[in-house]
Write an enzyme that holds these catalytic residues in place. Structure first.
Site, PDB file in Angstrom:
ATOM      1  N   HIS A  11       0.889  -1.161  -0.083  1.00 39.12           N
ATOM      2  CA  HIS A  11       0.105   0.103  -0.016  1.00 39.12           C
ATOM      3  C   HIS A  11       0.988   1.467  -0.108  1.00 39.12           C
ATOM      4  O   HIS A  11       2.013   1.228   0.486  1.00 39.12           O
ATOM      5  CB  HIS A  11      -0.817  -0.162   1.292  1.00 39.12           C
ATOM      6  CG  HIS A  11      -1.916   0.827   1.350  1.00 39.12           C
ATOM      7  ND1 HIS A  11      -1.648   2.387   1.815  1.00 39.12           N
ATOM      8  CD2 HIS A  11      -3.230   0.942   1.251  1.00 39.12           C
ATOM      9  CE1 HIS A  11      -2.840   2.815   1.857  1.00 39.12           C
ATOM     10  NE2 HIS A  11      -3.661   2.330   1.612  1.00 39.12           N
ATOM     11  N   ASP A  16       3.023  -4.730   7.953  1.00 34.72           N
ATOM     12  CA  ASP A  16       1.879  -3.844   8.132  1.00 34.72           C
ATOM     13  C   ASP A  16       0.596  -4.732   8.041  1.00 34.72           C
ATOM     14  O   ASP A  16       0.460  -5.602   7.272  1.00 34.72           O
ATOM     15  CB  ASP A  16       2.056  -3.069   6.495  1.00 34.72           C
ATOM     16  CG  ASP A  16       0.636  -2.511   6.333  1.00 34.72           C
ATOM     17  OD1 ASP A  16      -0.514  -2.647   6.875  1.00 34.72           O
ATOM     18  OD2 ASP A  16       0.476  -1.718   4.939  1.00 34.72           O
ATOM     19  N   GLN A  34      -4.433  -5.296   7.008  1.00 35.43           N
ATOM     20  CA  GLN A  34      -5.626  -6.167   6.401  1.00 35.43           C
ATOM     21  C   GLN A  34      -5.758  -7.629   6.872  1.00 35.43           C
ATOM     22  O   GLN A  34      -6.304  -8.470   6.455  1.00 35.43           O
ATOM     23  CB  GLN A  34      -5.430  -6.217   4.792  1.00 35.43           C
ATOM     24  CG  GLN A  34      -5.492  -5.121   3.958  1.00 35.43           C
ATOM     25  CD  GLN A  34      -6.934  -4.477   4.446  1.00 35.43           C
ATOM     26  OE1 GLN A  34      -7.766  -5.164   4.337  1.00 35.43           O
ATOM     27  NE2 GLN A  34      -7.129  -3.213   3.775  1.00 35.43           N
ATOM     28  N   LYS A  37     -10.287  -0.661  10.701  1.00 35.48           N
ATOM     29  CA  LYS A  37     -10.553  -2.023  10.114  1.00 35.48           C
ATOM     30  C   LYS A  37     -10.817  -3.056  10.915  1.00 35.48           C
ATOM     31  O   LYS A  37     -10.862  -4.258  10.703  1.00 35.48           O
ATOM     32  CB  LYS A  37      -9.139  -2.158   9.286  1.00 35.48           C
ATOM     33  CG  LYS A  37      -8.989  -1.005   8.359  1.00 35.48           C
ATOM     34  CD  LYS A  37      -8.030  -1.329   7.259  1.00 35.48           C
ATOM     35  CE  LYS A  37      -7.517   0.011   6.624  1.00 35.48           C
ATOM     36  NZ  LYS A  37      -7.864   0.165   5.163  1.00 35.48           N
ATOM     37  N   CYS A  89      -4.798   2.716  -3.595  1.00 37.64           N
ATOM     38  CA  CYS A  89      -3.682   2.980  -2.912  1.00 37.64           C
ATOM     39  C   CYS A  89      -2.431   2.092  -3.338  1.00 37.64           C
ATOM     40  O   CYS A  89      -1.533   1.940  -2.522  1.00 37.64           O
ATOM     41  CB  CYS A  89      -3.811   3.259  -1.654  1.00 37.64           C
ATOM     42  SG  CYS A  89      -5.043   4.720  -1.060  1.00 37.64           S
TER      43      CYS A  89
END
Ligand code: PMP
Length: 415
Positions: free
Chosen positions: A132, A209, A212, A235, A373
């Site tokens: 991202h 990261d 997600q 999220k 993104c």
């Protein structure tokens, strides 16, 4: 009871779960909402909404500073939440859990606090092609400032990181590896445990990261042995504007603070400031107190369903939707990694994804269209963007059926 099951498994009562999310019973453009944009942000259960109201009705006060009752109540609730988050990701120590504004903020904190101190001219940072922008741009800015070099591990045609190529990039010049756990654009689940192990064999720290991943799968930062893990509250069924940076104590202690201000200091004179201890050293200023507290509420809620159940159910939805979509004429999936989270990116011949998104919206269906993104990733596939449907555990096969029937209708209108 309307239990969601396949032949062998009963995960949970999805009909009753849906009742926990008031927004799911609204209509959009006269149709029942089908919310398939969960990778962008998730909806909030009533318990989280109630906790937000409770905070402002009964607890609101600034934290860490006041001797008065409300300040102590708010501070206790905030710190209790930090402890819940620690347990949720199995961090060893409470002060390794830093409240941030979100994933982007956490990565920028590490780029500034770690990168500006420990990365210099000629040093290298390794990322992958499917990152991202949040996990590209802060490193580019750092490289520009320091004369360091960004190295990018390639992915293959199905959207998996090519491990041999990534490993070739690791060298004594590598000062950090920064990789997503799950790709937001493709859904690929990356082999982060293996990457962390290989990087550690060369004494290279690793940032993950987790934007997600945290809502789909159990994350155990000690088992992963990652040095940094970042994610966003919104999220994970909590507020926007709050997130978490997990960092190993040894790194956090060595790093410079990212921002200066209240709360992050021990003593200040005009000549010199000494910094506060962890976690406060990285938490300058009044934080998103309500967001921090209610992130703990969201985690309680997720725990009450169980991440194993969530994962298993979402995998079933993913398989069901993929199988049904694959029967559509002219469909092309972007991202078909073996290990995937519940994200489907696709294109239909002769149909612009933006137009598809607009027509589906008229039918009450929320999907995301565009580059997500991840412009370099879209360039890699030589496409301007995709249509992306992303599922949470409150979505259903019936919604998938409505979605697919609507895609067929929309495509017929657009071709
Ligand atoms: N990384 C990934 C993989 C993401 O999906 C996102 C959000 N789309 C981010 C980073 C940035 O998260 P936030 O906007 O919450 O800071």
């Amino acid at each position: 009871m309307n239990l969601t099951q396949n032949t062998t498994k009963i995960y949970f009562d999805v009909a009753s779960i849906r009742k926990d999310f008031p927004i799911l019973s609204r209509t959009v453009n006269g149709r029942p909402l089908v919310y398939f944009d969960n990778a962008a942000t998730t909806q909030k259960p009533q318990v989280v909404i109630d906790a937000i109201t409770k905070y402002y009705t009964h607890q609101n006060s600034n934290i860490h500073r006041g001797v008065h009752y409300l300040s102590q109540v708010a501070t206790q609730a905030y710190e209790d939440s930090r402890e819940k988050i620690r347990a949720f990701i199995n961090a060893e120590k409470n002060h390794e859990v830093i409240f941030t504004k979100g994933t982007t903020d956490g990565i920028n904190l590490v780029a500034n606090g770690f990168g500006r101190k420990f990365i210099g001219a000629g040093d290298e940072i390794v990322i992958s092609e499917l990152e991202h922008h949040s996990n590209i741009v802060p490193w580019q800015m750092l490289c520009e400032e320091k004369g360091a070099v960004l190295r990018v591990a390639p992915i293959n045609e199905v959207g998996e990181i090519v491990m041999e190529e990534l490993l070739k990039l690791l060298s004594p010049r590598t000062k950090l590896v920064a990789i997503s756990h799950v790709s937001n654009a493709l859904g690929s689940v990356n082999p982060i445990k293996e990457i962390i192990k290989k990087a550690h064999d060369l004494n290279i720290p690793v940032l993950i990261d987790g934007a997600q991943a945290i809502q789909h799968t159990k994350v155990d930062v000690q088992d992963l042995d990652c040095d940094f893990y970042v994610f966003s509250g919104h999220k994970l069924f909590a507020s926007t504007g709050v997130g978490i940076l997990y960092g190993k104590e040894e790194f956090l202690n060595k790093m410079n603070p990212y921002q200066g201000g209240g709360d992050m200091i021990k003593t200040v004179t005009f000549e010199k400031t000494t910094y506060n201890e962890l976690p406060h050293k990285f938490e300058a200023g009044t934080p998103h107190i309500e967001g921090g507290i209610t992130l703990g509420t969201a985690i309680d809620y997720v725990n009450s369903i169980g991440l194993e159940n969530i994962s298993a159910y979402e995998q079933e939805l993913l398989e069901y939707a993929t199988e049904k979509l694959s029967q559509l004429e002219g469909i092309r999936f972007i991202g078909t990694a073996k290990e995937k989270a519940s994200v489907i990116s696709f294109l239909i011949d002769g149909v612009h994804p933006y137009d598809l998104g607009v027509i589906l919206d008229k039918m009450g269906i929320a999907i995301r269209t565009g580059h997500h993104c991840t412009q370099p990733l879209m360039q890699k596939f030589n496409i301007p963007g995709t249509a992306r449907a992303s599922f949470a555990f409150y979505n259903t096969k019936e919604e998938v059926d409505v979605f697919i029937a609507s895609v067929i209708k929309a495509a017929a209108m657009l071709k």
